[in-house]
Design a protein around this motif. Structure first.
Motif, short mmCIF file in Angstrom:
data_model
loop_
_atom_site.label_atom_id
_atom_site.label_comp_id
_atom_site.label_asym_id
_atom_site.label_seq_id
_atom_site.Cartn_x
_atom_site.Cartn_y
_atom_site.Cartn_z
N ASP A 69 0.66 -1.14 0.01
CA ASP A 69 0.03 0.06 0.06
C ASP A 69 0.69 1.27 -0.02
O ASP A 69 0.37 2.40 0.14
N LEU A 70 2.17 1.19 -0.17
CA LEU A 70 3.06 2.24 -0.04
C LEU A 70 3.11 2.82 -1.61
O LEU A 70 2.86 2.10 -2.36
N LYS A 83 -3.21 9.74 -1.81
CA LYS A 83 -3.44 9.39 -0.35
C LYS A 83 -4.84 8.86 -0.18
O LYS A 83 -5.18 7.71 0.40
N ARG A 95 -4.92 5.08 -1.89
CA ARG A 95 -4.15 4.08 -1.18
C ARG A 95 -5.11 3.39 -0.02
O ARG A 95 -4.88 2.55 0.33
N ARG A 96 -5.94 3.96 0.26
CA ARG A 96 -6.80 3.70 1.52
C ARG A 96 -8.08 3.08 0.81
O ARG A 96 -8.89 2.57 1.63
N ARG A 139 4.49 6.93 3.83
CA ARG A 139 3.69 5.85 3.35
C ARG A 139 3.97 6.07 1.72
O ARG A 139 3.25 6.02 1.00
N TYR A 140 5.26 5.86 1.29
CA TYR A 140 5.69 6.06 0.05
C TYR A 140 7.26 5.38 0.00
O TYR A 140 7.79 5.27 1.01
#
Length: 433
Positions: A18-19, A100, A103-104, A130-131
């Motif tokens: 999910d990064l 953002k 990815r959720r 988160r990357y």
């Protein structure tokens, strides 16, 4: 197009993460092709893939905001993990919010862009780490030669020294067409990717600075020295402005700044750095006399190839004698000098004396275009064309390793296995002496 496995192998481990996968690099270095190759791999396991190219006007005409991105993806995706590819996404305002959000929503997001603002403090803070990022560079020599085979042509070392490794230039059969393509690319990078994006009002002054920096690759400069040069040519430009504009060139991945380390100060010399072009063609297209700067281009290429090999590269001040590169990887240090030729005695002495007082435990290498092998008991000489074939520097030995090999051959001879020893030592001499 060749498969650039080095880069894809680094990204492959994050396919289902999910990064957010950020693929960056200078314009036309091959980011979109790598993204397409990743998509081709994923098609083998999933059809839940959404791709948007923001260099395509048909896309930008209907997608203008981050909300449009999210809406488009949700309209075209299926249930389950969706692989989302956003090519040159920085063209959309607030694109980071779209990443953002996606990815959720069970999306594995891949994005490309030609500007390191993709990794700006604001963006990284918003993503809270988160990357994961990957920088792509123009072709190195081995890649260029492999790609050239698709067009039934060869790339000489001299051709690479002058015209570099932007992939698409190989598709043009004559030098004039290649030069025209590279000039257009340069104009796009300077105008679209820097002047327009950063809204530089003094555009002509910036162009002159960019010309000076790009034709002066592989040299040590400070912002003050560049500002002084500009002023001496009637261009008013403060040190702060120069520093800011150099920063823009770095952010667009047009140049790299290699740090300098001093043994005397025992610290990094922050006021001056060595500047390297992402590709030596950016120097050559600025040469109007046909006298290309092969000496500095060669050093620039060695820098780019070392970085590609995975080395941390800096410039080393050995008590006033500059060693072009200190390359470090896996706890090993390699001191590397680059010279077009050391046939002249004065040049030979200057280049070799730079290694004085360097520990015998560290490898010392000199790279030149000379046919004669100038290796000594302390310094390994590598011909430039051979260096371009290498995957790393571990294939070359320290003085201790050379002596150990010689001693081993001698011991074999003393033990009576003379034929085997002579054959092994003869092969060893061909390779290393």
């Amino acid at each position: 197009m060749i498969k650039r496995e080095k880069y894809i192998s680094e990204i492959r481990s994050f396919y289902d993460s999910d990064l957010i996968k950020i693929i960056t690099g200078v314009r036309r270095c091959g980011k979109s092709i790598i993204m397409e190759q990743i998509i081709d791999e994923l098609k083998g396991v999933s059809s839940n893939i959404v791709y948007l190219d923001f260099d395509d006007r048909a896309v930008t005409a209907q997608i203008e905001t981050w909300k449009d991105i999210v809406e488009y993806v949700n309209k075209n995706r299926r249930e389950g993990l969706c692989y989302v590819f956003l090519d040159e996404v920085q063209e959309v305002e607030d694109w980071a919010i779209a990443c953002k959000s996606l990815r959720r929503e069970n999306c594995s997001v891949f994005i490309t862009g030609s500007n390191s603002k993709l990794l700006s403090k604001e963006f990284t803070k918003e993503l809270s780490g988160r990357y994961v990022s990957f920088r792509i560079r123009p072709f190195i020599y081995k890649e260029l030669c492999e790609y050239a085979k698709e067009f039934n042509t060869d790339v000489t070392v001299t051709d690479y020294l002058v015209w570099g490794g932007f992939p698409k230039r190989i598709e043009f059969s004559d030098v004039q067409a290649q030069r025209r393509y590279l000039n257009d690319l340069d104009e796009t990078i300077v105008l679209n990717d820097i002047i327009n994006r950063y809204k530089i009002r003094k555009s002509e002054e910036f162009k002159k600075l960019a010309n000076f920096v790009l034709i002066s690759n592989a040299r040590i400069y400070s912002a003050k020295s560049i500002a002084d040069y500009m002023k001496s040519h009637g261009i008013k430009c403060s040190t702060n402005t120069v520093q800011k504009w150099i920063g823009y060139l770095c952010e667009a991945y047009v140049i790299d700044q290699a740090p300098r380390f001093s043994t005397r100060a025992k610290k990094e010399l922050e006021q001056s750095k060595k500047l390297f072009n992402c590709d030596v063609s950016l120097n050559s297209i600025r040469c109007t006399s046909g006298r290309y700067d092969l000496t500095h281009n060669m050093e620039n290429i060695v820098y780019n190839e070392l970085v590609y090999m995975g080395y941390e590269v800096s410039v080393y001040d050995n008590n006033g004698r500059e060693i072009d590169f200190l390359a470090e990887k896996n706890g090993k240090k390699y001191y590397v000098q680059v010279a077009y030729s050391i046939e002249n005695e004065k040049t030979y002495n200057r280049e070799f004396s730079a290694f004085n007082n360097i520990s015998q435990l560290d490898k010392k290498i000199i790279i030149t275009n000379d046919e004669i092998d100038y290796s000594t008991s302390n310094v390994q000489h590598i011909q430039f064309r051979e260096f371009l074939k290498m995957n790393d520097l571990d294939g070359y030995m320290t003085a201790e390793e050379i002596h150990s090999k010689i001693k081993k051959g001698h011991n074999q001879a003393m033990s009576g296995d003379c034929v085997k020893a002579e054959a092994a030592f003869s092969e060893f001499k061909k390779k290393h002496f």
